[in-house]
Enzyme design. Structure first.
Site, PDB file in Angstrom:
ATOM      1  N   PRO A 112       0.825  -1.202   0.000  1.00 29.72           N
ATOM      2  CA  PRO A 112       0.000   0.000   0.000  1.00 29.72           C
ATOM      3  C   PRO A 112       0.870   1.266   0.000  1.00 29.72           C
ATOM      4  CG  PRO A 112      -0.416  -1.341   1.981  1.00 29.72           C
ATOM      5  CD  PRO A 112       0.636  -2.046   1.180  1.00 29.72           C
ATOM      6  N   ALA A 115       2.004   3.998   3.432  1.00 32.39           N
ATOM      7  CA  ALA A 115       1.511   3.396   4.673  1.00 32.39           C
ATOM      8  C   ALA A 115       2.650   2.949   5.578  1.00 32.39           C
ATOM      9  CB  ALA A 115       0.598   2.230   4.344  1.00 32.39           C
ATOM     10  N   GLY A 116       3.871   3.326   5.243  1.00 30.29           N
ATOM     11  CA  GLY A 116       5.006   2.982   6.092  1.00 30.29           C
ATOM     12  C   GLY A 116       5.654   1.658   5.721  1.00 30.29           C
ATOM     13  N   SER A 120       7.507   3.389  -2.019  1.00 35.25           N
ATOM     14  CA  SER A 120       8.245   4.202  -2.989  1.00 35.25           C
ATOM     15  C   SER A 120       9.660   3.661  -3.165  1.00 35.25           C
ATOM     16  CB  SER A 120       8.264   5.672  -2.576  1.00 35.25           C
ATOM     17  OG  SER A 120       8.836   5.817  -1.302  1.00 35.25           O
ATOM     18  N   ALA A 121      10.299   3.250  -2.071  1.00 35.13           N
ATOM     19  CA  ALA A 121      11.665   2.713  -2.186  1.00 35.13           C
ATOM     20  C   ALA A 121      11.667   1.455  -3.050  1.00 35.13           C
ATOM     21  CB  ALA A 121      12.230   2.398  -0.806  1.00 35.13           C
ATOM     22  N   ALA A 122      10.663   0.605  -2.869  1.00 35.32           N
ATOM     23  CA  ALA A 122      10.615  -0.646  -3.644  1.00 35.32           C
ATOM     24  C   ALA A 122      10.427  -0.352  -5.128  1.00 35.32           C
ATOM     25  CB  ALA A 122       9.493  -1.547  -3.119  1.00 35.32           C
ATOM     26  N   ASP A 164      15.229   2.900   3.869  1.00 40.39           N
ATOM     27  CA  ASP A 164      14.276   2.186   3.005  1.00 40.39           C
ATOM     28  C   ASP A 164      14.933   1.604   1.768  1.00 40.39           C
ATOM     29  OD1 ASP A 164      12.585   3.687   4.580  1.00 40.39           O
ATOM     30  OD2 ASP A 164      11.122   3.937   2.967  1.00 40.39           O
TER      31      ASP A 164
END
Ligand code: PMV
Length: 328
Positions: A112, A115-116, A120-122, A164
């Site tokens: 999601p 959501a922490g 975005s990093a992935a 991240d």
């Protein structure tokens, strides 16, 4: 077409304090973003994002500032999704020396947004990896992590830690303190995630903690105390002592809550997990809304969370031993 995936992540301990140089420990999870990339010779960037927990959308534009994409979604949503892809492609052009190249980019994600869980990093790690490989260049993991960090740093106006992106590129459990990033040996942790369906504004939450720290010595002490919790947590992790790790997660949640970054729904989910017998539970990431993580090898916490009002989704997160995966 070249396809890479990269995992999301969970902060086991230490978010927010990491911004002030304290250590943090996090681990990659098997919820992944998959990015497929196909080279185009007309210099355009076309992005198709089917499943970012947004309504699916497709945009096409040539990446110049005055010719933005023509699409009917809110600007902030679009900026969030496109900014990262754009930034990642800039890094790819830079590292390959191919300034003119364009791409068709397809993104699918189980993580999601906002959501922490490191969505975005992935996406950035998988996009840089796939696009460089599409051009015949395979980056070492450290270089990939560095390029992904540079992307986040630019898109987030200098408000990014290396945590991240390093974790997503490397996989497994990692420890980050300032620029020092390293892998940690960790047991397979019985992590359960509760998601309230919302998202916090990371920039605002980080700014809120900063102003508390500037105003009150005890807020600065709270941040240092989080650093102490993390140092204890490293030992617990090395010993595979889940009970101790859970206690430290509880403590960490209390300190984050004192710093104003919890919310009613996060607290409710944390208490539901504790009442269900979890070793411990805490909010993860910036806070304000989004996810909690609990440690529980039994099914109890997941079941309890799935019946907790305000918890939209509850699921188990397996440790991802491998960071970026090269799929095609
Ligand atoms: O919610 P996320 O995954 O963006 O995590 C933010 C973590 C912070 O420590 C609050 C900020 C940071 O950049 O480290």
């Amino acid at each position: 077409m070249t396809l890479s995936s990269a995992p999301g992540k969970v902060y086991l301990l230490g978010e927010h304090a990491v911004v002030y140089g304290e250590p943090t420990v996090l681990c990659a999870i098997e919820q992944r973003a998959r990015v497929g990339v196909q080279r185009r010779d007309d210099g355009k960037l076309r992005v198709n994002a089917e499943d970012l927990s947004l309504d699916g959308f497709t945009v096409e534009y040539d990446g110049t500032a005055d010719e933005g994409p023509d699409i009917d979604v809110s600007e902030s949503l679009l900026d969030a999704a496109m900014g990262y892809v754009d930034g990642a492609i800039e890094q790819v052009r830079d590292v390959t020396g191919n300034d003119e190249v364009g791409f068709d980019v397809t993104i699918e994600s189980d993580i999601p947004l906002g959501a922490g869980l490191g969505s975005s990093a992935a996406v950035v790690v998988a996009a840089i990896d796939a696009a460089t490989r599409e051009l015949g260049v395979t980056l070492e993991t450290d270089e990939l992590a560095e390029r992904a960090y540079q992307t986040e740093y630019q898109v987030q106006n200098g408000q990014a830690s290396r945590a991240d992106t390093f974790c997503s590129a490397t996989g497994g459990a990692v420890r980050v303190e300032g620029d020092d990033c390293r892998s940690l040996a960790a047991p397979d942790l019985p992590i359960v995630i509760g998601f309230d369906g919302g998202a916090g504004d990371t920039g605002q939450l980080v700014a809120g903690v900063r102003s508390l720290r500037d105003e009150y010595g005890f807020a600065a002490d709270t941040i240092e105390a989080i650093g102490d919790v993390v140092r204890n947590g490293e030992a617990a992790l090395a010993d595979g002592d889940l009970e101790e790790l859970g206690r430290l997660m509880n403590f960490n949640h209390g300190l984050l809550s004192a710093l104003g970054v919890s919310s009613r729904s996060l607290d409710t989910m944390v208490w539901a997990a504790r009442d269900a017998g979890a070793y411990g539970a805490k909010l993860i990431g910036a806070g304000g809304g989004g996810c909690i993580a609990a440690l529980d090898p039994t099914p109890e916490t997941e079941t309890a969370l799935s019946f907790t009002p305000g918890c939209e989704d509850a699921f188990r997160a397996e440790l991802a031993e491998t960071g970026v995966k090269r799929l095609e």
